[in-house]
Design an enzyme around this catalytic site. Structure first.
Site, mmCIF file in Angstrom:
data_model
loop_
_atom_site.group_PDB
_atom_site.id
_atom_site.type_symbol
_atom_site.label_atom_id
_atom_site.label_comp_id
_atom_site.label_asym_id
_atom_site.label_seq_id
_atom_site.Cartn_x
_atom_site.Cartn_y
_atom_site.Cartn_z
ATOM 1 N N GLU A 134 -20.995 65.701 -30.357
ATOM 2 C CA GLU A 134 -19.945 66.696 -30.601
ATOM 3 C C GLU A 134 -20.166 67.368 -31.951
ATOM 4 O O GLU A 134 -21.059 67.008 -32.709
ATOM 5 C CB GLU A 134 -18.554 66.035 -30.584
ATOM 6 C CG GLU A 134 -17.655 66.442 -29.419
ATOM 7 C CD GLU A 134 -17.070 67.846 -29.556
ATOM 8 O OE1 GLU A 134 -17.497 68.594 -30.470
ATOM 9 O OE2 GLU A 134 -16.201 68.201 -28.754
ATOM 10 N N SER A 165 -8.808 54.378 -30.951
ATOM 11 C CA SER A 165 -8.811 53.732 -29.634
ATOM 12 C C SER A 165 -7.442 53.700 -28.976
ATOM 13 O O SER A 165 -7.327 53.298 -27.812
ATOM 14 C CB SER A 165 -9.341 52.299 -29.775
ATOM 15 O OG SER A 165 -8.529 51.559 -30.677
ATOM 16 N N ASN A 214 -7.875 71.637 -26.654
ATOM 17 C CA ASN A 214 -9.222 71.169 -27.009
ATOM 18 C C ASN A 214 -9.910 72.125 -27.977
ATOM 19 O O ASN A 214 -9.644 72.125 -29.154
ATOM 20 C CB ASN A 214 -10.043 70.963 -25.731
ATOM 21 C CG ASN A 214 -11.258 70.082 -25.965
ATOM 22 O OD1 ASN A 214 -11.991 70.264 -26.915
ATOM 23 N ND2 ASN A 214 -11.474 69.115 -25.096
ATOM 24 N N GLY A 248 -5.369 56.465 -28.683
ATOM 25 C CA GLY A 248 -4.938 57.795 -28.263
ATOM 26 C C GLY A 248 -4.524 58.704 -29.391
ATOM 27 O O GLY A 248 -4.124 59.847 -29.146
ATOM 28 N N ASP A 304 -14.330 73.031 -23.297
ATOM 29 C CA ASP A 304 -14.354 72.106 -24.424
ATOM 30 C C ASP A 304 -14.410 72.934 -25.710
ATOM 31 O O ASP A 304 -13.740 73.949 -25.825
ATOM 32 C CB ASP A 304 -15.541 71.146 -24.280
ATOM 33 C CG ASP A 304 -15.314 69.818 -24.979
ATOM 34 O OD1 ASP A 304 -14.921 69.829 -26.155
ATOM 35 O OD2 ASP A 304 -15.548 68.763 -24.363
ATOM 36 N N SER A 305 -15.249 72.537 -26.658
ATOM 37 C CA SER A 305 -15.289 73.237 -27.946
ATOM 38 C C SER A 305 -15.766 74.673 -27.789
ATOM 39 O O SER A 305 -16.472 75.015 -26.839
ATOM 40 C CB SER A 305 -16.217 72.491 -28.905
ATOM 41 O OG SER A 305 -15.722 71.199 -29.168
#
Length: 322
Positions: free
Chosen positions: A60, A118, A193, A120, A242-243
């Protein structure tokens, strides 16, 4: 009645003859066929793959440093990575308890990272490009799930809050400047996002991952949308946006996670072109999460992975025509 019956029989006969004369179309052999409405868009093929050893899930947040070094994140590995101009890859730093996602270089030349935990949630942290001097900008206790971020020219930044899902519009977009608390810009989105900003800071683009939408906001100031200035110019077919990034001409590049390609839009939100990764028809390199535009050039760095055990995580290159 008799005439009506003759007409009905004639219609049935013609329909049957038409069906007999049809030749079934072959189904696409691609694992991810391009939707019919996008097949005519000019296609740019990415090349020069560089496999990132030790990272088999999502990459990412790629961002270019002034010297041409590419920083990117190994999400599940919790690492910020570096690709230098010689093609060498190294780990910069491993974050404790956080998974790095979208990244941006701030006006202070520090690296800002949207991270997840982890449970959320997550945080926005910053650091020097070499991984030192880590600072918390938006703490985990603030209750957000930061996913992507982008800076404006007033030294503030927007970040997407990726909470929620279909039927649970808990996410949105927030703005941070200096030491102030995050201010709401767009709320009640299910899994906000990607995010991008036009060169003049007047148009904010936001990706809706859960519902496959591209939102466009005309801003009157950093946190206010102009009257009738919020639109959704595009609804994606298939796996989700997405990005995203905006270039110097105001064009917007949206990564399609699960499709192994990028859609390029005009500054008004019309589809203009697409960038595709090799191997996508065979089901490879589909988890395309993000890209980086190298300033002053037409070069694009793209990060993707196979998203399966034993698969690869790879950096690709593409060049956008003028």
């Amino acid at each position: 009645m008799f005439v009506l019956r003759i007409v009905s029989l004639l219609s049935l006969t013609l329909a049957s003859a038409s069906a007999v004369g049809q030749v079934p179309q072959a189904l696409s052999s691609s694992a991810v066929p391009i939707p019919p409405g996008e097949r005519a868009l000019p296609m740019i093929m990415a090349d020069q793959p560089i496999v990132v050893q030790g990272a088999t899930k999502d990459l990412e947040g790629p961002v270019f440093l002034p010297d041409g070094t590419l920083l990117f994140s190994d999400v599940q590995g919790g690492r910020v990575m570096r690709l230098d101009r010689s093609g060498r890859i190294a780990s910069v730093v491993k974050l404790a308890g956080l998974m790095p996602g979208g990244m941006a270089l701030g006006p202070d030349r520090r690296l800002y990272i949207a991270t997840a935990n982890s449970s959320g949630g997550g945080a926005v942290v910053s650091m020097a490009p070499d991984g030192s001097d880590q600072r918390v900008i938006v703490p985990e206790t603030a209750g957000f799930s930061p996913n992507d971020l982008v800076f404006d020219h007033a030294d503030g930044f927007y970040f997407t809050d990726a909470r929620g899902g279909i039927g649970a519009p808990e996410g949105g977009v927030w703005y941070v400047k200096g030491d102030a608390k995050p201010l709401p810009v767009l709320q009640h989105l299910p899994i906000a996002n990607g995010i991008a900003l036009s060169p003049d800071d007047k148009t904010l683009w936001v990706g809706g991952f859960a519902l496959g939408q591209l939102h466009r906001l005309n801003l009157t100031d950093a946190t206010t949308t102009a009257p009738f200035g919020a639109t959704t110019p595009y609804h994606f077919t298939g796996s989700a946006p997405d990005s995203m990034r905006a270039d110097a001409a105001g064009r917007v590049y949206v990564s399609l996670y699960g499709q192994g390609r990028i859609l390029v839009f005009t500054p008004t939100g019309l589809p203009l072109a697409q960038i595709v990764l090799p191997g996508r028809d065979a089901g490879r390199n589909l988890n395309l999460t993000s890209l980086a535009l190298r300033p002053g050039t037409s070069d694009i760095a793209i990060v993707a992975s196979d998203g399966s055990p034993g698969g690869n995580a790879t950096i690709f290159h593409a060049k956008m025509p003028n």
